[in-house]
Design a protein around this motif. Structure first.
Motif, mmCIF file in Angstrom:
data_model
loop_
_atom_site.group_PDB
_atom_site.id
_atom_site.type_symbol
_atom_site.label_atom_id
_atom_site.label_comp_id
_atom_site.label_asym_id
_atom_site.label_seq_id
_atom_site.Cartn_x
_atom_site.Cartn_y
_atom_site.Cartn_z
ATOM 1 N N TRP A 102 22.773 -9.075 9.157
ATOM 2 C CA TRP A 102 21.606 -9.658 9.816
ATOM 3 C C TRP A 102 20.372 -8.815 9.576
ATOM 4 N N LEU A 103 19.226 -9.402 9.917
ATOM 5 C CA LEU A 103 17.945 -8.724 9.739
ATOM 6 C C LEU A 103 16.905 -9.407 10.590
ATOM 7 N N VAL A 104 15.780 -8.735 10.706
ATOM 8 C CA VAL A 104 14.644 -9.273 11.455
ATOM 9 C C VAL A 104 13.418 -9.186 10.568
ATOM 10 N N THR A 105 12.632 -10.237 10.578
ATOM 11 C CA THR A 105 11.334 -10.230 9.909
ATOM 12 C C THR A 105 10.313 -10.819 10.871
ATOM 13 N N THR A 106 9.079 -10.866 10.458
ATOM 14 C CA THR A 106 8.028 -11.398 11.321
ATOM 15 C C THR A 106 7.610 -12.787 10.862
ATOM 16 N N ASN A 107 6.966 -13.512 11.758
ATOM 17 C CA ASN A 107 6.607 -14.910 11.508
ATOM 18 C C ASN A 107 5.672 -15.096 10.323
ATOM 19 N N ASP A 108 4.910 -14.077 9.956
ATOM 20 C CA ASP A 108 3.969 -14.208 8.841
ATOM 21 C C ASP A 108 4.630 -14.060 7.475
ATOM 22 N N ASN A 109 5.847 -13.535 7.444
ATOM 23 C CA ASN A 109 6.499 -13.174 6.186
ATOM 24 C C ASN A 109 7.194 -14.389 5.557
ATOM 25 N N THR A 110 6.405 -15.358 5.178
ATOM 26 C CA THR A 110 6.949 -16.625 4.680
ATOM 27 C C THR A 110 7.708 -16.469 3.365
ATOM 28 N N HIS A 111 7.276 -15.558 2.527
ATOM 29 C CA HIS A 111 7.989 -15.313 1.261
ATOM 30 C C HIS A 111 9.409 -14.814 1.545
ATOM 31 N N ALA A 112 9.532 -13.861 2.475
ATOM 32 C CA ALA A 112 10.854 -13.326 2.820
ATOM 33 C C ALA A 112 11.716 -14.389 3.495
ATOM 34 N N LEU A 113 11.128 -15.191 4.370
ATOM 35 C CA LEU A 113 11.903 -16.244 5.031
ATOM 36 C C LEU A 113 12.506 -17.207 4.010
ATOM 37 N N ARG A 114 11.731 -17.563 3.025
ATOM 38 C CA ARG A 114 12.226 -18.448 1.966
ATOM 39 C C ARG A 114 13.350 -17.763 1.192
ATOM 40 N N PHE A 115 13.132 -16.503 0.812
ATOM 41 C CA PHE A 115 14.132 -15.759 0.058
ATOM 42 C C PHE A 115 15.453 -15.657 0.835
ATOM 43 N N TYR A 116 15.390 -15.226 2.091
ATOM 44 C CA TYR A 116 16.613 -15.039 2.874
ATOM 45 C C TYR A 116 17.355 -16.351 3.101
ATOM 46 N N ARG A 128 9.550 -14.523 20.849
ATOM 47 C CA ARG A 128 8.118 -14.800 20.980
ATOM 48 C C ARG A 128 7.362 -13.566 21.449
ATOM 49 N N ASN A 129 6.247 -13.312 20.777
ATOM 50 C CA ASN A 129 5.333 -12.219 21.113
ATOM 51 C C ASN A 129 5.986 -10.836 21.111
ATOM 52 N N ALA A 130 7.095 -10.695 20.414
ATOM 53 C CA ALA A 130 7.800 -9.406 20.358
ATOM 54 C C ALA A 130 6.976 -8.326 19.668
ATOM 55 N N MET A 131 6.052 -8.715 18.824
ATOM 56 C CA MET A 131 5.265 -7.724 18.107
ATOM 57 C C MET A 131 4.323 -6.954 19.030
ATOM 58 N N ALA A 145 -1.735 -11.074 8.800
ATOM 59 C CA ALA A 145 -1.537 -10.863 7.370
ATOM 60 C C ALA A 145 -1.753 -12.202 6.669
ATOM 61 N N GLY A 146 -2.601 -12.202 5.680
ATOM 62 C CA GLY A 146 -2.861 -13.436 4.943
ATOM 63 C C GLY A 146 -3.383 -14.558 5.811
ATOM 64 N N GLY A 147 -4.103 -14.207 6.878
ATOM 65 C CA GLY A 147 -4.655 -15.219 7.780
ATOM 66 C C GLY A 147 -3.676 -15.723 8.828
ATOM 67 N N ILE A 148 -2.446 -15.181 8.856
ATOM 68 C CA ILE A 148 -1.448 -15.606 9.839
ATOM 69 C C ILE A 148 -1.302 -14.493 10.881
ATOM 70 N N PRO A 149 -1.486 -14.808 12.170
ATOM 71 C CA PRO A 149 -1.273 -13.794 13.206
ATOM 72 C C PRO A 149 0.189 -13.319 13.194
ATOM 73 N N ILE A 150 0.391 -12.004 13.276
ATOM 74 C CA ILE A 150 1.741 -11.438 13.311
ATOM 75 C C ILE A 150 2.107 -11.279 14.783
ATOM 76 N N LEU A 154 11.643 -12.869 13.920
ATOM 77 C CA LEU A 154 12.624 -13.890 13.589
ATOM 78 C C LEU A 154 13.897 -13.192 13.136
ATOM 79 N N GLU A 155 15.019 -13.528 13.761
ATOM 80 C CA GLU A 155 16.297 -12.934 13.390
ATOM 81 C C GLU A 155 17.071 -13.923 12.516
ATOM 82 N N LEU A 156 17.569 -13.409 11.419
ATOM 83 C CA LEU A 156 18.377 -14.205 10.505
ATOM 84 C C LEU A 156 19.726 -13.526 10.340
ATOM 85 N N GLU A 157 20.777 -14.342 10.167
ATOM 86 C CA GLU A 157 22.093 -13.752 9.968
ATOM 87 C C GLU A 157 22.860 -14.497 8.892
ATOM 88 N N LEU A 158 23.781 -13.770 8.314
ATOM 89 C CA LEU A 158 24.712 -14.319 7.331
ATOM 90 C C LEU A 158 26.097 -13.938 7.811
#
Length: 162
Positions: A102-116, A128-131, A145-150, A154-158
């Motif tokens: 598993w891993l955690v990323t932030t809501n702005d990291n759309t490239h990583a979300l797609r990859f994972y 929500r609002n964990a940052m 980042a990139g105009g998206i509020p961080i 988001l937690e993802l698991e495999l």
């Protein structure tokens, strides 16, 4: 292009520090498995190389039958380096009998979300609002980042098979 992956060695400290700092502005990152800031250069992990040059680094934490990816950085993005590094962590987790990766990323990291998600990870939690809490520990994290509020984690698991 051939990607080789090996475990991080003690003599890799300067390279690991350079790669992680280049992506994250330092080596201390918030890791949820232990709920605190962790110096990722002290964690186990893997280095990917292409033609003898460092192409990426991944670090992880083992905890209670699971393995958390603490950092994943591909110096040569879009060439399979991230996948090769995740494959190595996945194999290490499976060898140790971990039930999930598993891993955690932030809501702005759309490239990583797609990859994972393409790799097979599933989105399992939104904090929500964990940052806001993370910024109390590490105030240098930007507000956007990139105009998206961080704002959110988001937690993802495999899930790993038996």
């Amino acid at each position: 292009m051939t990607i080789s992956v090996r475990s991080i060695r003690p003599d890799d400290l300067s390279v690991v520090t350079r790669v992680i700092s280049g992506s994250w502005g330092g080596t201390t990152l918030m890791v949820l498995g232990c709920g605190e800031l962790v110096d990722t250069t002290k964690l186990p992990g893997f280095v990917a190389e292409v033609d003898g040059e460092v192409a990426g680094v991944v670090t992880y934490i083992e905890d209670e039958g699971a393995v958390e990816v603490a950092s994943l950085d591909a110096v040569l993005p879009g060439r399979g380096v991230g996948r090769a590094l995740l494959d190595a962590v996945r194999a290490a987790a499976a060898e140790r009998g971990a039930a999930r990766l598993w891993l955690v990323t932030t809501n702005d990291n759309t490239h990583a979300l797609r990859f994972y998600q393409r790799y097979g990870f599933d989105l399992v939690a939104l904090r929500r609002n964990a940052m806001d809490r993370v910024r109390e520990l590490k105030p240098g994290i930007p507000a956007e980042a990139g105009g998206i509020p961080i704002r959110h984690e988001l937690e993802l698991e495999l899930l790993l098979g038996p």
